[in-house]
Design a protein around this motif. Sequence first.
Motif, PDB file in Angstrom:
ATOM      1  N   VAL A 190     -31.401   0.821 -11.664  1.00 51.69           N
ATOM      2  CA  VAL A 190     -29.968   1.150 -11.776  1.00 51.69           C
ATOM      3  C   VAL A 190     -29.119   0.046 -11.169  1.00 51.69           C
ATOM      4  CG1 VAL A 190     -28.203   2.779 -11.027  1.00 51.69           C
ATOM      5  CG2 VAL A 190     -30.396   3.627 -11.856  1.00 51.69           C
ATOM      6  N   PHE A 191     -29.533  -0.456 -10.013  1.00 55.77           N
ATOM      7  CA  PHE A 191     -28.780  -1.527  -9.365  1.00 55.77           C
ATOM      8  C   PHE A 191     -28.778  -2.794 -10.215  1.00 55.77           C
ATOM      9  CE2 PHE A 191     -28.542  -5.131  -6.396  1.00 55.77           C
ATOM     10  CZ  PHE A 191     -27.323  -4.852  -5.787  1.00 55.77           C
ATOM     11  N   HIS A 192     -29.895  -3.096 -10.854  1.00 57.76           N
ATOM     12  CA  HIS A 192     -29.969  -4.287 -11.691  1.00 57.76           C
ATOM     13  C   HIS A 192     -29.057  -4.169 -12.907  1.00 57.76           C
ATOM     14  CE1 HIS A 192     -31.511  -7.704 -13.836  1.00 57.76           C
ATOM     15  NE2 HIS A 192     -32.033  -6.971 -14.788  1.00 57.76           N
ATOM     16  N   VAL A 193     -29.014  -2.991 -13.532  1.00 61.73           N
ATOM     17  CA  VAL A 193     -28.128  -2.785 -14.688  1.00 61.73           C
ATOM     18  C   VAL A 193     -26.668  -2.910 -14.266  1.00 61.73           C
ATOM     19  CG1 VAL A 193     -27.378  -1.094 -16.394  1.00 61.73           C
ATOM     20  CG2 VAL A 193     -29.813  -1.389 -15.926  1.00 61.73           C
ATOM     21  N   LEU A 194     -26.305  -2.311 -13.126  1.00 61.58           N
ATOM     22  CA  LEU A 194     -24.931  -2.418 -12.645  1.00 61.58           C
ATOM     23  C   LEU A 194     -24.563  -3.865 -12.313  1.00 61.58           C
ATOM     24  CD1 LEU A 194     -24.709   0.719 -10.323  1.00 61.58           C
ATOM     25  CD2 LEU A 194     -23.779   0.448 -12.621  1.00 61.58           C
ATOM     26  N   ALA A 195     -25.501  -4.605 -11.712  1.00 60.35           N
ATOM     27  CA  ALA A 195     -25.225  -6.008 -11.373  1.00 60.35           C
ATOM     28  C   ALA A 195     -25.021  -6.847 -12.632  1.00 60.35           C
ATOM     29  CB  ALA A 195     -26.374  -6.572 -10.535  1.00 60.35           C
ATOM     30  N   ARG A 196     -25.819  -6.615 -13.671  1.00 55.62           N
ATOM     31  CA  ARG A 196     -25.648  -7.355 -14.926  1.00 55.62           C
ATOM     32  C   ARG A 196     -24.301  -7.047 -15.557  1.00 55.62           C
ATOM     33  NH1 ARG A 196     -30.066  -6.571 -19.204  1.00 55.62           N
ATOM     34  NH2 ARG A 196     -28.591  -7.940 -20.272  1.00 55.62           N
ATOM     35  N   ASN A 197     -23.920  -5.778 -15.597  1.00 52.02           N
ATOM     36  CA  ASN A 197     -22.626  -5.414 -16.176  1.00 52.02           C
ATOM     37  C   ASN A 197     -21.471  -5.991 -15.366  1.00 52.02           C
ATOM     38  OD1 ASN A 197     -23.888  -3.927 -18.200  1.00 52.02           O
ATOM     39  ND2 ASN A 197     -23.851  -2.034 -17.026  1.00 52.02           N
ATOM     40  N   PHE A 198     -21.613  -6.019 -14.043  1.00 51.54           N
ATOM     41  CA  PHE A 198     -20.561  -6.593 -13.201  1.00 51.54           C
ATOM     42  C   PHE A 198     -20.424  -8.092 -13.453  1.00 51.54           C
ATOM     43  CE2 PHE A 198     -19.242  -8.595  -9.185  1.00 51.54           C
ATOM     44  CZ  PHE A 198     -18.017  -7.960  -9.008  1.00 51.54           C
ATOM     45  N   ASP A 199     -21.547  -8.798 -13.561  1.00 51.54           N
ATOM     46  CA  ASP A 199     -21.486 -10.239 -13.840  1.00 51.54           C
ATOM     47  C   ASP A 199     -20.856 -10.524 -15.203  1.00 51.54           C
ATOM     48  OD1 ASP A 199     -22.700 -10.713 -11.425  1.00 51.54           O
ATOM     49  OD2 ASP A 199     -24.722 -10.881 -12.256  1.00 51.54           O
ATOM     50  N   GLN A 200     -21.184  -9.721 -16.201  1.00 47.05           N
ATOM     51  CA  GLN A 200     -20.584  -9.913 -17.521  1.00 47.05           C
ATOM     52  C   GLN A 200     -19.093  -9.639 -17.502  1.00 47.05           C
ATOM     53  OE1 GLN A 200     -22.833  -7.388 -20.141  1.00 47.05           O
ATOM     54  NE2 GLN A 200     -24.699  -8.639 -20.021  1.00 47.05           N
ATOM     55  N   THR A 201     -18.655  -8.640 -16.719  1.00 41.05           N
ATOM     56  CA  THR A 201     -17.222  -8.343 -16.623  1.00 41.05           C
ATOM     57  C   THR A 201     -16.475  -9.479 -15.945  1.00 41.05           C
ATOM     58  OG1 THR A 201     -17.740  -5.978 -16.495  1.00 41.05           O
ATOM     59  CG2 THR A 201     -15.539  -6.670 -15.796  1.00 41.05           C
ATOM     60  N   ILE A 202     -17.039 -10.011 -14.851  1.00 38.61           N
ATOM     61  CA  ILE A 202     -16.399 -11.129 -14.160  1.00 38.61           C
ATOM     62  C   ILE A 202     -16.327 -12.350 -15.063  1.00 38.61           C
ATOM     63  CG2 ILE A 202     -16.650 -12.741 -12.244  1.00 38.61           C
ATOM     64  CD1 ILE A 202     -15.616 -10.012 -11.426  1.00 38.61           C
ATOM     65  N   ALA A 203     -17.387 -12.604 -15.829  1.00 40.87           N
ATOM     66  CA  ALA A 203     -17.387 -13.747 -16.741  1.00 40.87           C
ATOM     67  C   ALA A 203     -16.330 -13.595 -17.830  1.00 40.87           C
ATOM     68  CB  ALA A 203     -18.763 -13.922 -17.361  1.00 40.87           C
ATOM     69  N   SER A 204     -16.154 -12.382 -18.352  1.00 40.60           N
ATOM     70  CA  SER A 204     -15.135 -12.172 -19.381  1.00 40.60           C
ATOM     71  C   SER A 204     -13.734 -12.358 -18.824  1.00 40.60           C
ATOM     72  CB  SER A 204     -15.285 -10.767 -19.967  1.00 40.60           C
ATOM     73  OG  SER A 204     -15.080  -9.772 -18.970  1.00 40.60           O
ATOM     74  N   TYR A 205     -13.482 -11.904 -17.598  1.00 43.26           N
ATOM     75  CA  TYR A 205     -12.166 -12.116 -16.983  1.00 43.26           C
ATOM     76  C   TYR A 205     -11.915 -13.598 -16.714  1.00 43.26           C
ATOM     77  CZ  TYR A 205     -10.932  -7.203 -16.317  1.00 43.26           C
ATOM     78  OH  TYR A 205     -10.589  -5.897 -16.529  1.00 43.26           O
ATOM     79  N   ARG A 206     -12.934 -14.317 -16.316  1.00 40.89           N
ATOM     80  CA  ARG A 206     -12.764 -15.755 -16.093  1.00 40.89           C
ATOM     81  C   ARG A 206     -12.421 -16.485 -17.385  1.00 40.89           C
ATOM     82  NH1 ARG A 206     -17.083 -19.105 -13.093  1.00 40.89           N
ATOM     83  NH2 ARG A 206     -15.423 -20.604 -13.499  1.00 40.89           N
ATOM     84  N   ARG A 207     -13.029 -16.076 -18.475  1.00 38.93           N
ATOM     85  CA  ARG A 207     -12.716 -16.714 -19.760  1.00 38.93           C
ATOM     86  C   ARG A 207     -11.280 -16.429 -20.187  1.00 38.93           C
ATOM     87  NH1 ARG A 207     -18.117 -14.793 -20.971  1.00 38.93           N
ATOM     88  NH2 ARG A 207     -19.573 -16.552 -20.972  1.00 38.93           N
ATOM     89  N   VAL A 208     -10.764 -15.245 -19.822  1.00 37.75           N
ATOM     90  CA  VAL A 208      -9.370 -14.938 -20.147  1.00 37.75           C
ATOM     91  C   VAL A 208      -8.422 -15.785 -19.305  1.00 37.75           C
ATOM     92  CG1 VAL A 208      -7.604 -13.128 -20.076  1.00 37.75           C
ATOM     93  CG2 VAL A 208      -9.888 -12.610 -20.944  1.00 37.75           C
ATOM     94  N   LEU A 209      -8.724 -15.942 -18.016  1.00 35.46           N
ATOM     95  CA  LEU A 209      -7.855 -16.716 -17.136  1.00 35.46           C
ATOM     96  C   LEU A 209      -8.007 -18.216 -17.337  1.00 35.46           C
ATOM     97  CD1 LEU A 209      -8.308 -14.669 -13.822  1.00 35.46           C
ATOM     98  CD2 LEU A 209      -6.409 -14.565 -15.441  1.00 35.46           C
ATOM     99  N   GLU A 210      -9.178 -18.674 -17.753  1.00 36.38           N
ATOM    100  CA  GLU A 210      -9.422 -20.099 -17.980  1.00 36.38           C
ATOM    101  C   GLU A 210      -9.865 -20.288 -19.427  1.00 36.38           C
ATOM    102  OE1 GLU A 210     -12.113 -21.625 -15.084  1.00 36.38           O
ATOM    103  OE2 GLU A 210     -11.153 -20.589 -13.427  1.00 36.38           O
ATOM    104  N   PRO A 211      -8.912 -20.539 -20.326  1.00 35.73           N
ATOM    105  CA  PRO A 211      -9.276 -20.623 -21.753  1.00 35.73           C
ATOM    106  C   PRO A 211     -10.249 -21.747 -22.081  1.00 35.73           C
ATOM    107  CG  PRO A 211      -6.893 -20.397 -21.449  1.00 35.73           C
ATOM    108  CD  PRO A 211      -7.476 -20.677 -20.103  1.00 35.73           C
TER     109      PRO A 211
END
Length: 412
Positions: free
Chosen positions: A87-108
């Motif tokens: 469960v912790f590994h799945v949550l960590a993967r989803n959190f990393d993907q969310t942070i990466a998507s926000y970074r792509r929005v802020l840094e085109p």
Amino acid sequence: MSVAVFLIYVSGVLLNAMMRLVRVLIIIALGLGAVGLTVLAMVLLLRLLIVCASFLLIVLMVWALVRWKRLGGGTYWQSLEDSLAAVFHVLARNFDQTIASYRRVLEPDLQIFDDLVDQELELYFDRNGGFLLDAVTKLKRGLLYQTAIAAGVTLAEVYAHATPERRGEFRSLRNLYDLRLQRRKCSDAIDGDLRKALHEKIASSAEARREFARSALDYSELRGILRRRLERAELVLRDDKPDVFMDYDRVRSEGELRSSIGLPVAALIAVGAYKWHLVFHASESLTAFWWLCVAAAAIGAALHAAGEALVKKSNRMLYISVRSELILIKHDEGFSEGVFVFTEPNGSISRTSIAKFVVRQAALGAKQRIAARVLPKYAEASERNAFQLPLGSTNDPVEVNRQASRDGGDQI
């Protein structure tokens, strides 16, 4: 006249920044409203949240129990620990993907640079055909299972590479998490079928290779090499595509100008506000002056943000020129031995030797306290065995010294 033109230019930049600021404020207001409603709901429904958390914990414990019964090996606590890790590994993967998507929005420009990094990885894998097999062979068990799950390896693919005597173990398995739990206490040599399935997967799929690199490799040095190589792309663009370079240079120059004048304009407005206060408003309070300073800081920040946005736009233009092969850059820098290193597995939960010692000592102390109240004689015998003292001995240092003196006198 030049001052008027400069003021008109700054006013246009500020109006553009104000429009962007309005959009950002609307997004922030909506986000704060959602957060506020969520916090209010959490406060009003605190008991319900506690009940839900308890229910999820019970579900997790039941799931661990079902896995333990279905697999039929190890202990229940090992199954619970592995379920928590999954469960912790799945949550960590989803959190990393969310942070990466926000970074792509802020840094085109980040998305295009990541595409260039993926292209460099593909070139490196093509030139070094044995790297992937060697990397899969060197993976530790914890990182091996995480990488296989990220790359999309299925249980059927592992079953196809398993030996006939091992295929019977797959009847009670549902996914790779069950396989990891079943092989928890086995040697690393038993994971040969998983390594073969992972190597076959990444050898046939580009997306699996990218996920493998993101999960198992730390290639920050490769990103640095690529950035240094892109510094030469500006010169190549100017020589090969002068018309494209003119647009690129115009956007970048305007962005650098806006970024550079942000602080001087803010300082100039602050000095003008102070001069105005001394000449026209010296007998009053400093409230108006401080408000003017805040406005100056906001104007300077808006100019700097507008300039940084244009600089990122110019970077995106340059990266697109390289990715679309509009210009070609020579690969002068080679890869060194330390370009790729393995990352540490995240999302893993393991008990250390210190934790085991603390638990063992706490259990021993609880047993002795219970025995001291129920069976005093048994408690005394248990304490002697724990400290390995012979019958008739004592822990009193005075009595120990006396006994040593008597033993010495007898020997003399």
